[in-house]
Design a protein around this motif. Structure first.
Motif, short mmCIF file in Angstrom:
data_model
loop_
_atom_site.label_atom_id
_atom_site.label_comp_id
_atom_site.label_asym_id
_atom_site.label_seq_id
_atom_site.Cartn_x
_atom_site.Cartn_y
_atom_site.Cartn_z
N ILE A 104 0.85 -1.20 0.00
CA ILE A 104 0.00 0.00 0.00
C ILE A 104 0.88 1.25 0.00
CG2 ILE A 104 -1.83 1.28 1.18
CD1 ILE A 104 -2.75 -1.37 2.41
N GLY A 105 0.70 2.08 -1.03
CA GLY A 105 1.43 3.33 -1.13
C GLY A 105 0.57 4.51 -0.75
N GLU A 106 1.02 5.69 -1.15
CA GLU A 106 0.35 6.93 -0.73
C GLU A 106 -0.81 7.30 -1.66
OE1 GLU A 106 3.08 10.07 0.15
OE2 GLU A 106 1.65 11.63 -0.38
N ALA A 107 -0.48 7.63 -2.89
CA ALA A 107 -1.48 8.12 -3.85
C ALA A 107 -0.86 8.03 -5.23
CB ALA A 107 -1.83 9.57 -3.53
N PRO A 108 -1.69 7.97 -6.27
CA PRO A 108 -1.12 7.92 -7.61
C PRO A 108 -0.32 9.18 -7.92
CG PRO A 108 -3.53 7.59 -7.63
CD PRO A 108 -3.16 7.97 -6.25
N GLY A 109 0.73 9.02 -8.69
CA GLY A 109 1.45 10.17 -9.24
C GLY A 109 0.98 10.40 -10.67
N ARG A 110 1.75 11.19 -11.41
CA ARG A 110 1.33 11.55 -12.78
C ARG A 110 1.21 10.32 -13.68
NH1 ARG A 110 3.94 13.35 -17.53
NH2 ARG A 110 5.89 12.73 -16.53
N ASP A 111 2.23 9.46 -13.65
CA ASP A 111 2.20 8.27 -14.52
C ASP A 111 1.01 7.37 -14.18
OD1 ASP A 111 4.60 8.97 -15.84
OD2 ASP A 111 5.77 8.16 -14.18
N GLU A 112 0.76 7.23 -12.90
CA GLU A 112 -0.32 6.34 -12.46
C GLU A 112 -1.68 6.93 -12.82
OE1 GLU A 112 2.28 7.31 -10.49
OE2 GLU A 112 3.38 5.39 -10.52
N ASP A 113 -1.79 8.25 -12.68
CA ASP A 113 -3.04 8.94 -13.04
C ASP A 113 -3.33 8.75 -14.53
OD1 ASP A 113 -5.15 11.07 -12.68
OD2 ASP A 113 -3.84 12.11 -14.09
N GLU A 117 -3.15 2.83 -13.19
CA GLU A 117 -2.56 1.68 -12.47
C GLU A 117 -1.54 2.20 -11.45
OE1 GLU A 117 -1.24 -1.55 -14.99
OE2 GLU A 117 0.15 -2.24 -13.45
N PRO A 118 -1.53 1.63 -10.24
CA PRO A 118 -0.58 2.12 -9.24
C PRO A 118 0.86 1.69 -9.54
CG PRO A 118 -1.85 0.29 -8.32
CD PRO A 118 -2.42 0.58 -9.69
N PHE A 119 1.78 2.51 -9.11
CA PHE A 119 3.22 2.18 -9.15
C PHE A 119 3.68 1.71 -10.54
CE2 PHE A 119 2.56 2.26 -4.57
CZ PHE A 119 3.70 2.95 -4.17
N VAL A 120 3.53 2.59 -11.51
CA VAL A 120 4.03 2.28 -12.86
C VAL A 120 5.15 3.23 -13.28
CG1 VAL A 120 1.93 1.17 -13.73
CG2 VAL A 120 2.19 3.66 -13.94
N CYS A 144 -1.95 -1.25 -4.10
CA CYS A 144 -2.91 -0.14 -4.13
C CYS A 144 -2.35 1.02 -3.31
CB CYS A 144 -4.28 -0.58 -3.61
SG CYS A 144 -4.29 -1.13 -1.90
N ASN A 145 -3.14 2.06 -3.18
CA ASN A 145 -2.73 3.26 -2.45
C ASN A 145 -3.80 3.64 -1.44
OD1 ASN A 145 -0.22 4.29 -3.74
ND2 ASN A 145 -1.48 4.27 -5.58
N VAL A 146 -3.42 4.47 -0.48
CA VAL A 146 -4.42 5.00 0.46
C VAL A 146 -5.41 5.87 -0.31
CG1 VAL A 146 -4.81 6.41 2.51
CG2 VAL A 146 -2.78 4.96 2.39
N PHE A 218 10.51 1.94 3.80
CA PHE A 218 10.69 3.18 3.05
C PHE A 218 9.97 3.09 1.71
CE2 PHE A 218 14.83 3.40 5.53
CZ PHE A 218 14.36 4.36 6.40
N HIS A 219 9.52 4.24 1.24
CA HIS A 219 8.84 4.33 -0.06
C HIS A 219 9.87 4.16 -1.18
CE1 HIS A 219 6.41 5.90 -3.33
NE2 HIS A 219 5.36 5.86 -2.53
N PRO A 220 9.50 3.43 -2.25
CA PRO A 220 10.47 3.27 -3.34
C PRO A 220 10.93 4.60 -3.96
CG PRO A 220 8.38 2.15 -3.85
CD PRO A 220 8.29 2.61 -2.45
N1 URA Z 1 3.74 6.64 -5.27
C1 URA Z 1 2.72 6.08 -4.58
O1 URA Z 1 2.64 6.18 -3.36
N2 URA Z 1 1.81 5.39 -5.26
C2 URA Z 1 1.85 5.23 -6.59
O2 URA Z 1 0.97 4.57 -7.14
C3 URA Z 1 2.92 5.82 -7.27
C4 URA Z 1 3.85 6.51 -6.61
#
Ligand code: URA
Length: 253
Positions: A104-113, A117-120, A144-146, A218-220
């Motif tokens: 579980i990550g934080e929120a989508p970034g630009r690429d994910e938006d 798809e999360p974390f792409v 997924c993300n929060v 830690f976050h990637p």
């Molecule tokens: N960082 C996040 O926390 N989530 C994503 O989906 C992408 C980057």
């Protein structure tokens, strides 16, 4: 106009759901949301507004036995917060609906938006490598993300956005029923564990998340900037692998 018993019961369920997600206060009124300061990453565990001053939010109580598809359907074309009006795609989550392990990550970034798809993006590619190093294919786990929608300019999520969105994430985790959860970065770890402790103090040991062992790490995106910290993440992932009875993958070639 009076409020009927059903509405009160569903609001109560919604508030219980929020509390379980780690949210123990909600914003006083929609009009004041814009004035709220952006919570620093260390301060996502909420502070002081009593739940009795809840705005009327759409109830999102979990139903026993619900599936990821049910939850996605319930989200619909979500505009429960302002992020819904600014996103390109709602980023629900990807992977195995019966995954043993959820990230579980934080929120989508630009690429994910853009992709839905999360974390792409760059951080996502590093996450995929970490997952593979653990001996899983990316589609064997669930990611997924929060928050389901991108905060503009990748700003920190606002508190009302967390209040609206986090219950859906808890429902996703419950629908999947994993053996372990990994919280990626300060925001996810602090939100899931309802704490203000820094990630450096939280990581390295399991915490309880609704009866599921949760490993903060830690976050990637942090690792992209500070690759020398990868060792600590790998130490955390080794603990997760041990919990899952997963052997260290052998090198090919
Ligand atoms: N960082 C996040 O926390 N989530 C994503 O989906 C992408 C980057």
């Amino acid at each position: 106009m009076g409020v009927d018993g059903e509405t009160i019961a569903s609001l109560r369920r919604y508030l219980e759901e929020l509390k379980e997600t780690g949210v123990d206060e909600i914003p006083r009124a929609a009009a004041s949301r814009e004035e709220q300061p952006v919570p620093p990453p260390e301060a996502v565990a909420p502070a002081s507004v009593p739940a009795s001053s809840a705005p009327v939010a759409e109830p999102q109580a979990a139903t026993a036995g619900e599936t990821l598809d049910d939850i996605r359907r319930d989200l619909g074309e979500c505009v429960r917060c302002q992020l819904g009006k600014q996103r390109t795609n709602l980023v629900f989550g990807v992977g195995n609906p019966r995954a043993r392990l959820v990230f579980i990550g934080e929120a989508p970034g630009r690429d994910e938006d853009l992709k839905g798809e999360p974390f792409v993006g760059e951080a996502g590619q590093l996450l995929t490598k970490i997952i593979q190093a653990m001996g899983f294919a990316r589609d064997e786990v669930y990611i997924c993300n929060v928050l389901k929608c991108r905060p503009p300019g990748n700003r920190n999520p606002h508190h009302d956005e967390i209040v609206q969105c986090a219950p859906f994430m808890l429902r996703q985790v419950r629908a999947i029923g994993p053996e372990a959860v990994v919280a990626l970065g300060t925001f996810a770890a602090q939100t899931l564990l309802a704490t203000k402790e820094p990630i450096s103090a939280l990581r390295g040991r399991f915490h309880d998340y609704h009866g599921i062992p949760l490993m903060p790490t830690f976050h990637p995106a942090f690792l992209v900037r500070y690759p020398e910290r990868k060792r600590e993440v790998w130490d955390d992932m080794k603990q997760v692998m041990a919990l899952l009875g997963k052997k260290m993958p052998t090198k090919k070639g």
